[in-house]
Scaffold this active site. Sequence first.
Site, mmCIF file in Angstrom:
data_model
loop_
_atom_site.group_PDB
_atom_site.id
_atom_site.type_symbol
_atom_site.label_atom_id
_atom_site.label_comp_id
_atom_site.label_asym_id
_atom_site.label_seq_id
_atom_site.Cartn_x
_atom_site.Cartn_y
_atom_site.Cartn_z
ATOM 1 C CG ASN A 1 44.710 45.821 40.506
ATOM 2 O OD1 ASN A 1 43.983 46.039 39.529
ATOM 3 N ND2 ASN A 1 44.261 45.318 41.644
ATOM 4 C CB SER B 1 49.259 44.355 44.608
ATOM 5 O OG SER B 1 48.528 45.334 43.949
ATOM 6 N N GLY B 2 46.865 42.767 42.847
ATOM 7 C CA GLY B 2 46.423 42.427 41.490
ATOM 8 C C GLY B 2 46.012 40.976 41.337
ATOM 9 C CD GLU C 1 51.517 47.614 46.195
ATOM 10 O OE1 GLU C 1 50.832 47.907 45.243
ATOM 11 O OE2 GLU C 1 51.877 48.437 47.056
ATOM 12 C CB SER D 1 45.639 48.790 43.127
ATOM 13 O OG SER D 1 46.253 48.228 44.251
ATOM 14 C CB SER D 2 41.849 47.746 47.401
ATOM 15 O OG SER D 2 40.994 46.984 46.630
ATOM 16 C CB THR E 1 39.035 43.804 45.198
ATOM 17 O OG1 THR E 1 40.093 44.268 46.037
ATOM 18 C CG2 THR E 1 37.859 44.728 45.318
ATOM 19 N N GLY F 1 46.987 44.132 48.883
ATOM 20 C CA GLY F 1 47.926 43.028 48.652
ATOM 21 C C GLY F 1 49.367 43.486 48.794
HETATM 22 N N1 LIG Z 1 37.685 36.192 38.877
HETATM 23 C C1 LIG Z 1 38.018 37.152 38.014
HETATM 24 N N2 LIG Z 1 37.431 37.190 36.794
HETATM 25 C C2 LIG Z 1 37.779 38.145 35.892
HETATM 26 N N3 LIG Z 1 38.705 39.105 36.104
HETATM 27 C C3 LIG Z 1 39.317 39.116 37.304
HETATM 28 C C4 LIG Z 1 39.011 38.148 38.326
HETATM 29 N N4 LIG Z 1 39.794 38.412 39.383
HETATM 30 C C5 LIG Z 1 40.513 39.499 39.060
HETATM 31 N N5 LIG Z 1 40.242 39.928 37.823
HETATM 32 C C6 LIG Z 1 40.868 41.077 37.112
HETATM 33 O O1 LIG Z 1 42.061 41.427 37.779
HETATM 34 C C7 LIG Z 1 42.024 42.786 38.231
HETATM 35 C C8 LIG Z 1 42.711 42.870 39.577
HETATM 36 O O2 LIG Z 1 41.952 42.175 40.542
HETATM 37 P P1 LIG Z 1 41.681 42.765 42.004
HETATM 38 O O3 LIG Z 1 41.506 44.224 41.951
HETATM 39 O O4 LIG Z 1 40.619 41.936 42.618
HETATM 40 O O5 LIG Z 1 43.104 42.447 42.681
HETATM 41 P P2 LIG Z 1 43.503 42.620 44.212
HETATM 42 O O6 LIG Z 1 44.149 41.349 44.614
HETATM 43 O O7 LIG Z 1 42.338 43.062 45.011
HETATM 44 O O8 LIG Z 1 44.611 43.744 44.098
HETATM 45 P P3 LIG Z 1 45.057 44.900 45.139
HETATM 46 O O9 LIG Z 1 45.701 44.239 46.291
HETATM 47 O O10 LIG Z 1 46.002 45.702 44.303
HETATM 48 O O11 LIG Z 1 43.810 45.642 45.469
HETATM 49 C C9 LIG Z 1 40.548 43.143 38.258
HETATM 50 O O12 LIG Z 1 40.350 44.511 38.043
HETATM 51 C C10 LIG Z 1 39.976 42.314 37.118
HETATM 52 O O13 LIG Z 1 40.184 42.969 35.867
#
Ligand SMILES: Nc1ncnc2c1ncn2[C@@H]1O[C@H](COP(=O)(O)OP(=O)(O)OP(=O)(O)O)[C@@H](O)[C@H]1O
Length: 659
Positions: free
Chosen positions: A313, A257-258, A548, A316-317, A262, A546
């Site tokens: 996050n 997660s994070g 956790e 977080s999705s 996404t 993701g």
């Molecule tokens: N390539 C990137 N460039 C800039 N910032 C990023 C990038 N990837 C992630 N982030 C930052 O990290 C945060 C978390 O990323 P994201 O929401 O994609 O995580 P996730 O793996 O989908 O988490 P979860 O499983 O909790 O949904 C985003 O809101 C953004 O601020």
Amino acid sequence: MASQKRNNPFSRTGSPSPAPGNNNGRPKSTIIASPLSGSQSPPHNRNQSFSSLAGVMSPTNNGTGRYRSNSKTGTPTSNTFAPSFIKSEDMQRGTEVVKGIEGENDFSGKRYVWLKDPQTAFVKGWIVEELGNNQILVQCDDGSQREVSADSVDKVNPAKFDKADDMAELTHLNEASVVHNLHMRYQADLIYTYSGLFLVAINPYCPLPIYTNEYINMYKGQSREETKPHIYAMADEAFRNLVDEGENQSILVTGESGAGKTENTKKVIQYLAAVAHSDSPVKNKIQHSNLSQQILRANPILEAFGNAQTVRNNNSSRFGKFIRIEFTRTGTIAGAFIDWYLLEKSRVVRLNSHERNYHVFYQLLKGADRKMKQDFLLDGLDVEDFAYTKDGHDTIAGVSDRDEWNSLIEAFEIVGFSEKEQVSILRTIASVLHLGNISVVKESRAADQARLAPDARSQAEKVCRLLGIPLEPFLQGLLHPRVKAGREWVEKVQTPEQVRLSIDALAKGIYERSFGDLVTRVNRQLDRTGMGLDDSHFIGVLDIAGFEIFEENSFEQLCINYTNEKLQQFFNHHMFVLEQEEYAREQIEWKFIDFGHDLQPTIDLIELPNPIGIFSCLDEDCVMPKATDKSFTEKLHSLWDRKSPKYRPSRLGQGFMIL
Ligand SMILES: Nc1ncnc2c1ncn2[C@@H]1O[C@H](COP(=O)(O)OP(=O)(O)OP(=O)(O)O)[C@@H](O)[C@H]1O
């Protein structure tokens, strides 16, 4: 800065390097892979091949993104930096474990090795002396001299491999070398790295100028060899495979997660929308430009209703999604379809501190105009006035719920939601808020029976008005539900706790169905498969919540983590087991590596029907009239304690641990 950089192996030059929330400062990553022919796909299996697998890591966070993750200063260690499914044991099994003490010579004749270090995960050093009994004395780069077992060190790659684009090319493929390579690249803002068939992405937690139109043009139609590792390269490969070979493609995004799953999913869609749009015939250009826009703007809608701030996050999705982008045979974008899985509905009624409910609640309360608030009976009310939002955080640093509300409404309009549809969805959200405020108390000190608290009737009236249902039967159903006893219907007496549970269950149910309805409406706008495009193909992107691990984990987390384990097993099977079978068929000399079995005992514990695993046991207990949390966990203890290496009863009260 210099000392901070030394302490924190993942701090990037020029940027502060706090680590995300409760992540112990651990970096995180996403992984992405190159095409592998096959025909299995997650929910749809139209002649699809696995194009990519994405894994995401997130190291530091100085968050300037839209939803920055929580940050606290921390010192990331790098041992968890390897993508989850490249377990160090696998790496070692797949490569040669350092036998003896050869190490890597440099021009000075020193033999360099990696040592494990409790603070920094790994430290480099050179062998000063062989002490006998398999012990060696190592002069470490941090100035210390350490006596260690020769078997415990890993070989260091020659310097020419520093910042290697593809870690499969490393001479010595061990965990320390992988971490080192990713670290060096990360410090140079190179967040993407290939690892053989897949791509590892490290979360930069700040905007990098690597997603511009220039970048899109740079990757368009280029092979992997001609470009540097990038999520666009994976998307382009999928697109080329689709057009050239006419095979459906899937990109699997995985990571903690994070980690950035996404965000990378969005980049894939952005890339495909740009590339496919530019290929569309001129007469269709406006139509397709709109469609691309609609596909891109579907995401903020889903995020408003399906994402929330967690300790890991800020965005977080809390659901999984499989997005299919549909293309015509010539590669023009033809539509999109979203499948969703497992929305964390418990979040609607219960929050951990430092977390928030779904974004849409706050956006509605902060952003809606007076008229809408009046219509939804929310006038003058705010986040702290509702039981479902008052605990946890009110705001997310750096994010304006009002601005997000405006983006939501704009997205609704671009995607094509009518005003009536928007109002109907948002009214349901308001009704969930009011539902949480219906409180019940004991009839009297002596009687445990539930009755409405003084203001509960007016709260219930609001709910009924918004949902368009009559008040009396609603209250009757809550306080005195009718159940069938034999052939007779009888009215049950409810305790306040039982009524509370019913209200919460109703809120969760309404929210989940509204979410489903929302996705259906989005699909209605985007899905053009029913419009004579029978020969269309798709690129699918799977982005699930993701994994956790917290001190105490909820049922939904168990489901999320279980799904991740299953997915990883599926991936291992596809990428490694089938690949090795291919080697065997082609009679290539190869030592078979067992990648799949690490996860099996955990998966068995959760899903086995016999002896019954956690899910079956829960199913059984749910239909028992007198079952309680205690009886459920006791049953699990008797079935699994000391019988599975992965199961342990919790030492603190009820519950169990999956190791
Ligand atoms: N390539 C990137 N460039 C800039 N910032 C990023 C990038 N990837 C992630 N982030 C930052 O990290 C945060 C978390 O990323 P994201 O929401 O994609 O995580 P996730 O793996 O989908 O988490 P979860 O499983 O909790 O949904 C985003 O809101 C953004 O601020």
